[in-house]
Design a protein around this motif. Structure first.
Motif, PDB file in Angstrom:
ATOM      1  N   LYS A  24       0.864  -1.181   0.000  1.00 23.71           N
ATOM      2  CA  LYS A  24       0.000   0.000   0.000  1.00 23.71           C
ATOM      3  C   LYS A  24       0.896   1.225   0.000  1.00 23.71           C
ATOM      4  CE  LYS A  24      -3.690   2.399   2.446  1.00 23.71           C
ATOM      5  NZ  LYS A  24      -4.522   2.448   3.650  1.00 23.71           N
ATOM      6  N   CYS A  25       0.762   2.043  -1.016  1.00 21.70           N
ATOM      7  CA  CYS A  25       1.572   3.245  -1.135  1.00 21.70           C
ATOM      8  C   CYS A  25       1.150   4.259  -0.075  1.00 21.70           C
ATOM      9  CB  CYS A  25       1.426   3.843  -2.534  1.00 21.70           C
ATOM     10  SG  CYS A  25       2.364   5.371  -2.742  1.00 21.70           S
ATOM     11  N   PRO A  26       2.097   4.745   0.726  1.00 24.67           N
ATOM     12  CA  PRO A  26       1.758   5.715   1.766  1.00 24.67           C
ATOM     13  C   PRO A  26       1.384   7.094   1.206  1.00 24.67           C
ATOM     14  CG  PRO A  26       4.123   5.390   1.682  1.00 24.67           C
ATOM     15  CD  PRO A  26       3.512   4.399   0.729  1.00 24.67           C
ATOM     16  N   LYS A  27       1.767   7.339  -0.043  1.00 26.85           N
ATOM     17  CA  LYS A  27       1.515   8.641  -0.653  1.00 26.85           C
ATOM     18  C   LYS A  27       0.125   8.721  -1.308  1.00 26.85           C
ATOM     19  CE  LYS A  27       4.036  11.988  -3.471  1.00 26.85           C
ATOM     20  NZ  LYS A  27       5.186  12.147  -4.361  1.00 26.85           N
ATOM     21  N   CYS A  28      -0.203   7.746  -2.185  1.00 23.11           N
ATOM     22  CA  CYS A  28      -1.471   7.808  -2.920  1.00 23.11           C
ATOM     23  C   CYS A  28      -2.504   6.776  -2.449  1.00 23.11           C
ATOM     24  CB  CYS A  28      -1.225   7.638  -4.416  1.00 23.11           C
ATOM     25  SG  CYS A  28      -0.752   5.953  -4.906  1.00 23.11           S
ATOM     26  N   GLN A  29      -2.114   5.916  -1.506  1.00 22.04           N
ATOM     27  CA  GLN A  29      -2.993   4.880  -0.934  1.00 22.04           C
ATOM     28  C   GLN A  29      -3.312   3.740  -1.915  1.00 22.04           C
ATOM     29  OE1 GLN A  29      -3.485   5.231   2.461  1.00 22.04           O
ATOM     30  NE2 GLN A  29      -2.205   6.992   2.039  1.00 22.04           N
ATOM     31  N   ARG A  30      -2.635   3.688  -3.058  1.00 25.41           N
ATOM     32  CA  ARG A  30      -2.844   2.615  -4.027  1.00 25.41           C
ATOM     33  C   ARG A  30      -2.415   1.294  -3.406  1.00 25.41           C
ATOM     34  NH1 ARG A  30       0.593   0.199  -7.600  1.00 25.41           N
ATOM     35  NH2 ARG A  30      -0.415  -0.828  -9.350  1.00 25.41           N
ATOM     36  N   LYS A  31      -3.207   0.231  -3.653  1.00 33.36           N
ATOM     37  CA  LYS A  31      -2.896  -1.096  -3.111  1.00 33.36           C
ATOM     38  C   LYS A  31      -2.632  -2.067  -4.253  1.00 33.36           C
ATOM     39  CE  LYS A  31      -5.920  -0.605   0.888  1.00 33.36           C
ATOM     40  NZ  LYS A  31      -7.089  -1.149   1.596  1.00 33.36           N
ATOM     41  N   TRP A  32      -1.689  -2.979  -4.032  1.00 32.71           N
ATOM     42  CA  TRP A  32      -1.460  -4.045  -4.995  1.00 32.71           C
ATOM     43  C   TRP A  32      -0.889  -5.260  -4.294  1.00 32.71           C
ATOM     44  CZ3 TRP A  32       1.795   0.129  -4.553  1.00 32.71           C
ATOM     45  CH2 TRP A  32       3.161  -0.103  -4.459  1.00 32.71           C
ATOM     46  N   MET A  33      -0.936  -6.394  -5.007  1.00 30.28           N
ATOM     47  CA  MET A  33      -0.399  -7.647  -4.489  1.00 30.28           C
ATOM     48  C   MET A  33       0.589  -8.194  -5.509  1.00 30.28           C
ATOM     49  SD  MET A  33      -3.764  -9.418  -2.867  1.00 30.28           S
ATOM     50  CE  MET A  33      -4.975  -8.970  -4.073  1.00 30.28           C
ATOM     51  N   SER A  34       1.564  -8.942  -5.029  1.00 33.32           N
ATOM     52  CA  SER A  34       2.568  -9.486  -5.923  1.00 33.32           C
ATOM     53  C   SER A  34       3.066 -10.836  -5.428  1.00 33.32           C
ATOM     54  CB  SER A  34       3.749  -8.519  -6.032  1.00 33.32           C
ATOM     55  OG  SER A  34       4.794  -9.099  -6.796  1.00 33.32           O
ATOM     56  N   GLY A  35       3.207 -11.757  -6.346  1.00 33.31           N
ATOM     57  CA  GLY A  35       3.796 -13.066  -6.052  1.00 33.31           C
ATOM     58  C   GLY A  35       5.308 -13.024  -6.209  1.00 33.31           C
ATOM     59  N   ASN A  36       5.859 -11.823  -6.345  1.00 35.92           N
ATOM     60  CA  ASN A  36       7.306 -11.635  -6.484  1.00 35.92           C
ATOM     61  C   ASN A  36       7.796 -10.686  -5.402  1.00 35.92           C
ATOM     62  OD1 ASN A  36       7.722 -13.064  -9.149  1.00 35.92           O
ATOM     63  ND2 ASN A  36       6.145 -11.591  -9.696  1.00 35.92           N
ATOM     64  N   SER A  37       7.571 -11.073  -4.166  1.00 29.76           N
ATOM     65  CA  SER A  37       7.945 -10.264  -3.017  1.00 29.76           C
ATOM     66  C   SER A  37       9.123 -10.931  -2.312  1.00 29.76           C
ATOM     67  CB  SER A  37       6.726 -10.156  -2.089  1.00 29.76           C
ATOM     68  OG  SER A  37       6.959  -9.238  -1.066  1.00 29.76           O
ATOM     69  N   TRP A  38      10.049 -10.136  -1.837  1.00 27.51           N
ATOM     70  CA  TRP A  38      11.269 -10.652  -1.206  1.00 27.51           C
ATOM     71  C   TRP A  38      11.526  -9.943   0.118  1.00 27.51           C
ATOM     72  CZ3 TRP A  38      13.948 -14.519  -3.809  1.00 27.51           C
ATOM     73  CH2 TRP A  38      13.579 -14.732  -5.133  1.00 27.51           C
ATOM     74  N   ALA A  39      12.322 -10.577   0.963  1.00 34.89           N
ATOM     75  CA  ALA A  39      12.707  -9.976   2.242  1.00 34.89           C
ATOM     76  C   ALA A  39      13.501  -8.694   2.000  1.00 34.89           C
ATOM     77  CB  ALA A  39      13.542 -10.963   3.059  1.00 34.89           C
ATOM     78  N   ASN A  40      13.133  -7.630   2.702  1.00 38.93           N
ATOM     79  CA  ASN A  40      13.834  -6.342   2.678  1.00 38.93           C
ATOM     80  C   ASN A  40      13.961  -5.713   1.294  1.00 38.93           C
ATOM     81  OD1 ASN A  40      14.229  -6.618   5.482  1.00 38.93           O
ATOM     82  ND2 ASN A  40      15.949  -7.962   5.080  1.00 38.93           N
ATOM     83  N   MET A  41      13.011  -6.044   0.405  1.00 40.92           N
ATOM     84  CA  MET A  41      12.990  -5.476  -0.943  1.00 40.92           C
ATOM     85  C   MET A  41      11.599  -4.909  -1.198  1.00 40.92           C
ATOM     86  SD  MET A  41      15.791  -5.865  -2.782  1.00 40.92           S
ATOM     87  CE  MET A  41      17.372  -6.622  -2.520  1.00 40.92           C
ATOM     88  N   GLY A  42      11.543  -3.784  -1.860  1.00 38.39           N
ATOM     89  CA  GLY A  42      10.262  -3.158  -2.150  1.00 38.39           C
ATOM     90  C   GLY A  42       9.925  -3.179  -3.625  1.00 38.39           C
ATOM     91  N   GLN A  43       8.778  -2.611  -3.934  1.00 37.64           N
ATOM     92  CA  GLN A  43       8.348  -2.423  -5.310  1.00 37.64           C
ATOM     93  C   GLN A  43       7.911  -0.971  -5.455  1.00 37.64           C
ATOM     94  OE1 GLN A  43       5.426  -5.325  -6.489  1.00 37.64           O
ATOM     95  NE2 GLN A  43       6.812  -7.033  -6.148  1.00 37.64           N
TER      96      GLN A  43
END
Length: 96
Positions: A24-43
């Motif tokens: 969830k973007c703290p700036k625009c509140q946009r939400k998304w999900m991803s099956g390519n998520s890693w420890a200590n890495m963002g999108q």
């Protein structure tokens, strides 16, 4: 004996494998999900161009719910911190 510097934990998951993440973007509140998520890495938020860390992460193996990675869906590598760090798509596993 030397103390190992502790890596800052930026995400709930701290394992070595890819997982399912909710963002969830703290700036625009946009939400998304991803099956390519890693420890200590963002999108990167596609609207705000800021790096966002997942607020929830879970294993990809979960049989119920949405926590499944759709390998046919294109992964936007230009928005993925892990892809940028590796220099290639993070779905392509390389073992050192």
């Amino acid at each position: 004996m030397k103390a190992t510097p502790k890596v800052e934990e930026l995400t709930p998951y701290q394992g070595k494998n890819r997982c399912f993440g909710e963002y969830k973007c703290p700036k625009c509140q946009r939400k998304w999900m991803s099956g390519n998520s890693w420890a200590n890495m963002g999108q990167e938020c596609i609207q705000c161009n800021i790096n966002v860390y997942p607020h929830k992460q879970s294993p990809l193996e979960k049989p119920d719910g949405l926590d499944v990675s759709d390998e046919t869906k294109e992964h936007p590598q230009h928005l993925c911190e892990k892809c940028k760090a590796l220099g290639h798509c993070c779905r392509r596993r390389r073992f050192q």
